[in-house]
Design an enzyme around this catalytic site. Structure first.
Site, PDB file in Angstrom:
ATOM      1  N   LYS A 269      -2.867  -2.776   7.530  1.00  0.00           N
ATOM      2  CA  LYS A 269      -4.153  -2.497   8.167  1.00  0.00           C
ATOM      3  C   LYS A 269      -4.454  -3.540   9.230  1.00  0.00           C
ATOM      4  CE  LYS A 269      -6.617   0.007   4.530  1.00  0.00           C
ATOM      5  NZ  LYS A 269      -7.826   0.014   3.658  1.00  0.00           N
TER       6      LYS A 269
ATOM      7  N   TYR B 284     -10.077  -9.233  -8.265  1.00  0.00           N
ATOM      8  CA  TYR B 284      -9.111  -9.529  -9.326  1.00  0.00           C
ATOM      9  C   TYR B 284      -9.607 -10.641 -10.236  1.00  0.00           C
ATOM     10  CZ  TYR B 284      -6.338  -6.654  -6.250  1.00  0.00           C
ATOM     11  OH  TYR B 284      -5.908  -5.617  -5.476  1.00  0.00           O
TER      12      TYR B 284
ATOM     13  N   HIS C 269      -4.755  -8.498   2.903  1.00  0.00           N
ATOM     14  CA  HIS C 269      -6.197  -8.322   2.979  1.00  0.00           C
ATOM     15  C   HIS C 269      -6.738  -8.962   4.244  1.00  0.00           C
ATOM     16  CE1 HIS C 269      -6.733  -7.721  -1.660  1.00  0.00           C
ATOM     17  NE2 HIS C 269      -6.370  -6.621  -1.026  1.00  0.00           N
TER      18      HIS C 269
ATOM     19  N   ARG D 172       0.846  -1.194   0.000  1.00  0.00           N
ATOM     20  CA  ARG D 172       0.000   0.000   0.000  1.00  0.00           C
ATOM     21  C   ARG D 172       0.881   1.244   0.000  1.00  0.00           C
ATOM     22  NH1 ARG D 172      -2.409  -3.471   3.810  1.00  0.00           N
ATOM     23  NH2 ARG D 172      -4.541  -4.132   3.258  1.00  0.00           N
TER      24      ARG D 172
ATOM     25  N   HIS E 152      -2.000   2.867  -6.264  1.00  0.00           N
ATOM     26  CA  HIS E 152      -2.859   1.707  -6.065  1.00  0.00           C
ATOM     27  C   HIS E 152      -2.946   0.862  -7.332  1.00  0.00           C
ATOM     28  CE1 HIS E 152      -5.154   0.098  -2.754  1.00  0.00           C
ATOM     29  NE2 HIS E 152      -6.103  -0.297  -3.570  1.00  0.00           N
TER      30      HIS E 152
ATOM     31  N   ARG F  66      -0.333  -1.655  -7.052  1.00  0.00           N
ATOM     32  CA  ARG F  66      -0.742  -2.735  -6.134  1.00  0.00           C
ATOM     33  C   ARG F  66      -1.653  -3.715  -6.864  1.00  0.00           C
ATOM     34  NH1 ARG F  66      -1.591  -4.133  -0.720  1.00  0.00           N
ATOM     35  NH2 ARG F  66      -3.728  -4.605  -0.087  1.00  0.00           N
TER      36      ARG F  66
END
Length: 332
Positions: free
Chosen positions: A187, A294, A285, A161, A259, A262
């Site tokens: 995260k 994706y 994730h 990220r 992004h 990414r």
């Protein structure tokens, strides 16, 4: 008992709720801070007061609704940004509700403001040719060019990220083989180690040697040795994408952001046959379901599925609704 003021409530929200109780990450605190700051500045201008002089009566549901309209009409924020601002406001009002029960009606009205639904576009990513053109865009004879190339190849290969890229320090990078990897905390405070390929190491090693590899120093610093800002990285990605468009016109039709790099890393893994659960771990994730975007973006995967499908054998015909009312409803 003294009624809490707006100032004391906001200070308590950040110091007690976010930092002490929830132990939110610096990124979360910064995002909530920006949202509350924008709300206070908007309300202060509307009420002709200083932000420190605002009362809870000034921050009513009508004002919050007007602020959300301001984000749409004046700041031209996306729906995702609007929803993120609203989530921060909701969190603040959930915190203040038991502290000022006399304002429960106002708080409940604000908490009832829903998140806006929006269409999620198919993720944009770079093809192998476009990614190669982007990596060749920085001028490698300059310090900035070598830094930018090291940043781009790291982002394209690891899928970090933007916040993880700019917070990466020399101590987070292991360049010895076997075991070459970057170590990050993403995260939800989830730690992960992302392996580095030999191609990435071939660029990253000399760059770290050039910067001196001072412990704790940012891997991708400014000329003054400080970490780059998110805006600076976004600008450099856009600049090199524009340069790459001269040799690869297809990249010029895409809005290339950090992004996007990414997404490119994820699509590269998917096309190599890597399972989505592994890709979810690779990208950090929270749930493997997030990685399903994706699958939607991989047109080749859909075409292979179509090839395996059996064509229908029914004869085509014109459908006639059994009733005019049913026909009206089906045309809606």
């Amino acid at each position: 008992m003294t009624t809490p003021t707006v100032t004391s409530l906001i200070q308590g929200f950040f110091t007690e709720r976010l930092v002490r109780q929830r132990q939110s990450s610096p990124q979360t605190v910064a995002a909530y801070r920006d949202s509350i700051r924008l709300l206070l500045l908007f309300t202060a201008q509307k009420a002709a007061k200083q932000p420190a002089g605002l009362t809870l009566d000034d921050l009513d549901a009508a004002t919050v609704a007007a602020f959300l309209d301001h984000l749409d009409g004046d700041r031209h924020n996306s729906t995702a940004t609007r929803n993120a601002r609203l989530a921060a406001i909701h969190s603040f009002y959930r915190y203040m509700l038991p502290l000022v029960p006399e304002h429960a009606h106002t708080a409940s009205q604000i908490l009832a403001i829903p998140q806006r639904r929006y269409e999620r576009a198919i993720v944009s990513y770079l093809t192998d040719i476009e990614a190669d053109a982007l990596l060749h865009a920085p001028e490698r004879t300059t310090w900035f060019g070598r830094r930018d190339r090291a940043l781009l190849i790291t982002a394209l290969q690891t899928g970090l990220r933007l916040s993880e890229l700019i917070s990466l320090t020399t101590g987070d990078v292991t360049t010895t083989i076997p075991g070459a990897a970057v170590h990050t905390v993403g995260k939800g405070r989830r730690e992960r180690a992302t392996p580095l390929t030999r191609q990435t190491l071939a660029v990253l090693r000399p760059w770290l040697e050039e910067t001196g590899s001072i412990p704790g120093a940012p891997v991708f610093p400014t000329r003054h040795g400080t970490p780059m800002s998110a805006d600076a990285v976004q600008r450099l990605v856009a600049k090199h994408a524009a340069t790459a468009a001269h040799t690869c016109p297809s990249i010029g039709a895409k809005n290339v952001t950090p992004h996007t790099l990414r997404h490119t890393a994820a699509m590269t893994l998917l096309k190599a046959g890597v399972d989505t659960s592994v890709i979810a771990l690779w990208l950090g994730h929270q749930s493997p379901e997030t990685t399903y975007i994706y699958l939607h973006a991989d047109m080749a995967l859909k075409e292979r599925a179509l090839e395996r499908a059996t064509a229908p054998t029914t004869r085509p015909g014109r459908y006639r609704p059994p009733d005019t009312l049913i026909g009206f409803l089906e045309r809606l």
